[in-house]
Design an enzyme around this catalytic site. Structure first.
Site, PDB file in Angstrom:
ATOM      1  N   THR A 153     -16.176  -0.176  16.793  1.00 62.07           N
ATOM      2  CA  THR A 153     -16.575  -1.574  17.029  1.00 62.07           C
ATOM      3  C   THR A 153     -15.930  -2.419  15.930  1.00 62.07           C
ATOM      4  OG1 THR A 153     -18.672  -1.140  15.901  1.00 62.07           O
ATOM      5  CG2 THR A 153     -18.693  -1.077  18.297  1.00 62.07           C
ATOM      6  N   LYS A 179     -18.595   6.428  14.733  1.00 62.07           N
ATOM      7  CA  LYS A 179     -18.287   5.014  14.569  1.00 62.07           C
ATOM      8  C   LYS A 179     -19.182   4.407  13.501  1.00 62.07           C
ATOM      9  CE  LYS A 179     -20.217   1.705  16.209  1.00 62.07           C
ATOM     10  NZ  LYS A 179     -21.510   0.976  16.149  1.00 62.07           N
ATOM     11  N   THR A 190     -27.641   8.055  12.023  1.00 59.40           N
ATOM     12  CA  THR A 190     -27.083   6.711  12.067  1.00 59.40           C
ATOM     13  C   THR A 190     -25.823   6.624  12.933  1.00 59.40           C
ATOM     14  OG1 THR A 190     -27.901   6.323   9.864  1.00 59.40           O
ATOM     15  CG2 THR A 190     -26.150   4.896  10.598  1.00 59.40           C
ATOM     16  N   GLU A 276     -19.059  -2.635   7.193  1.00 68.79           N
ATOM     17  CA  GLU A 276     -18.564  -3.973   7.537  1.00 68.79           C
ATOM     18  C   GLU A 276     -18.181  -4.777   6.293  1.00 68.79           C
ATOM     19  OE1 GLU A 276     -20.362  -4.844  11.952  1.00 68.79           O
ATOM     20  OE2 GLU A 276     -21.530  -5.491  10.236  1.00 68.79           O
TER      21      GLU A 276
END
Lengths: 407, 407
Positions: A153, A179, A190, A276
């Site tokens: 993603t 991912k 997770t 991120e």
């Protein structure tokens, strides 16, 4: 334990093929792969762990039902839409399994399904249908890497890995894809991860090994403290390695669990490093705790602290941020015996001794903290327990990515 | 309860004067006020709450000792250095009390001391000494606002407030100053806050009222999830309003507690709105919970979520972020009965009904979320309990401020 990492991913073990394509699950996506299939020539003993979030994607309920008998033969997974909090979520998840089953010639009950992406938007089934059609007959050993791409993603690098070890005179291979990279927090399987192996092992022992391996790896990673609605970590064992099937907690079981733990720790670091917006991997090592649980609690508290994460982004060797996070962790700790050091490829520097801040060489500290892999070392004198947790720094890019996630 | 906010701060109540100066606690600071004194003409009944962090500034141990008898007459407080995790912290905190006591002609045992700033760096006492000397004889009603400035750290606006109400035919005034704006988290007397009143009330009742008022206000604010080592909220009551002294939980006690709660909620909002880097105040209102505790847990989980905070920064009406935070909060909740709306001065928009994402007018949602005060409304159908929590968005500036906090 003697194991070696090798090239490859989910198709490295005997019996497994895979593929991934661009199905345009999000109409705006016309290039990125977003739908994957993983298939095994034989019915596998299988197990999975899931998010502990009360708000769950329906894919999780469907997969749980399909794994009740501990068996699976394929995985179908999409990115671009989480299929969570939708009125028709369960139905769509079942449709995905049926479409995959038909294309692969397996039973829909033996398909594991997962989704990742935006929550609360209806999953369009037509692209899934077309994507699965496009993959029919194309699954291959080479396709594993396409599958790894398809589940990405906000990840900036794809995560696949494989490891080999000897058991019972046979070579056993374990492979996986995973991912990231946001909505990742401790205490669960997770993110989305799919693991394959040709090991012969019962479903029950596979589940036990999975739970043990997760404890020191996936359960010790945090990117942002948010626990996803879709977390799924599934493992399938084809048995093709030809070892004597593991049906109890014997030496073979211990060997496999140790290999799995080692591999999962490597994945945990990859997930954290590609969190991120992350510019640095943070590894917090706590030793000298009274109990294992205290050590874990402290390591996780530090890794999760926004102030620690921002300080690491700024390469600021602020020991106050670490001491503060130790103090509010909830763990039992003698605050007058806390030593704190930072370590990287550029060296190591002690910034706190016996709970008291030290004067230190700021230039040396800066040099150490400008590296992209930082160890935060916390040494206590309360006992002999230790733990490691994995995280990343908090950066402008994290804010940017999540300030406008849906577009 | 009938009360009105008036101009002023800690010197609004009868008997109190204050002052704040630039003492250059940090040598690089030659302009910003960083040392304050608050003084009362009479010995006050006093109470305080402190951080629950195990790593505590020595100022807290000294203040706790001085408040054992429930009495205080002055406050001395500095910014620019937290006096935490220093070998000579306790000694320095006592010296600060002694210096203030000598200048004000009170007993050192009746001085409340607090510090805020960088952790683990020795507090220089010489600037404190000079600063207190400079304030000798200058304490005044007007000086309250200087004291409010002196406790600011990364705050962008000073926080002072005063409120009046009638009791027993007398006008009672309560005033306060507070600082933000990072390392702020729920479940404690967050930050530094000093509150004064001319109410006549016993130390014991003052403590009880303080604990009650904190529960719905300071304990429901989070900026970044980090719990400071120095949090102190102290209150001093001069008794000069002339009301019948409150010595039990009667109607007068209830009136005072309600006023204090109302005032503290206003402060909580100010702290959240001026959280480090914040561009928006977030108020999360949860209703329909099974228990008060569940409602609070959910409201706090939402306010603390990095993903919610980043989405609000980006004015992104992502209902998935809210549902996710409800689901992992730990509260008991029927996930099929969660409604979520966003509200601001520009209107209100429903984005989730019965746990399912809705299609909504994205332009309208954007317009609502571009305001600088956003209410996140979560409606459940599990019971009748409700709660409110206060937070702020996560912005580039938060990362910037904390990437290099010490310089």
């Amino acid at each position: 334990m003697d194991c070696k990492f090798i090239a490859g991913g989910v198709t490295a073990p005997q019996g497994f093929t895979a593929q991934g394509v661009c199905a345009s699950i999000k109409p705006s996506n016309t290039t990125k792969r977003d739908l994957a299939l993983i298939y095994c020539d034989t019915l596998c003993n299988s197990a999975a762990v899931f998010t502990k979030n009360l708000v769950k994607s329906d894919t999780i309920y469907v997969t749980q039902k399909h794994l009740e008998n501990g068996k699976a033969q394929a995985v179908v997974v999409n990115s671009g839409n989480a299929n969570a909090c939708n009125a028709d979520g369960y139905e769509k998840a079942e449709q995905m399994c049926k479409l995959a089953a038909d294309a692969l010639g397996v039973s829909a009950d033996d398909v594991i399904v997962a989704s990742t992406g935006v929550i609360g938007q209806e999953l369009p089934i037509e692209p899934v249908k077309k994507g699965i059609e496009a993959m029919r007959g194309t699954l291959s050993k080479d396709g594993g890497t396409n599958a790894a791409e398809a589940i990405m993603t906000t990840d900036t690098v794809k995560k696949e890995w494989a490891v080999q070890f000897e058991l019972d005179g046979k070579t056993v291979t374990v492979g996986g894809i995973a991912k990231g990279s946001g909505m990742i927090h401790i205490n669960m399987g997770t993110t989305l991860s799919f693991v394959t192996t040709d090991l012969a092992i019962s479903s029950q022992m596979l589940k036990e090994a999975l739970l043990e391996a997760v404890e020191e790896s996936y359960n010790m990673v945090s990117v942002d403290g948010d626990t996803s609605t879709n977390d799924t970590l599934a493992i399938m064992a084809s048995g093709m390695a030809g070892n004597k099937e593991i049906t109890e907690k014997n030496d073979d079981y211990n060997t496999f669990t140790a290999v799995l733990t080692e591999a999962f720790k490597a994945v945990a670091k990859k997930l954290a490093a590609d969190g991120e917006g992350a510019s640095k991997l943070l590894i917090c090592k706590v030793n000298g705790s009274k109990t294992k649980n205290d050590a874990k609690t402290i390591a996780k508290s530090i890794i999760c602290s926004s102030l620690v994460k921002a300080a690491m982004f700024g390469a600021d060797a602020n020991c106050g941020r670490i001491l503060c996070a130790v103090g509010y962790s909830g763990a039992e700790v003698n605050v007058h015996n806390i030593d704190v050091s930072y370590r990287s490829a550029k060296g190591e520097i002690l910034v706190c001794k016996d709970g008291l801040g030290l004067a230190f060489d700021e230039e040396k500290a800066k040099e150490i903290l400008l590296e992209n892999e930082i160890e935060i070392l916390v040494s206590l004198s309360d006992g002999n327990a230790s733990a490691e947790a994995y995280g990343c720094d908090l950066t402008y890019d994290y804010v940017k990515i999540n300030g406008d996630y849906r577009t």
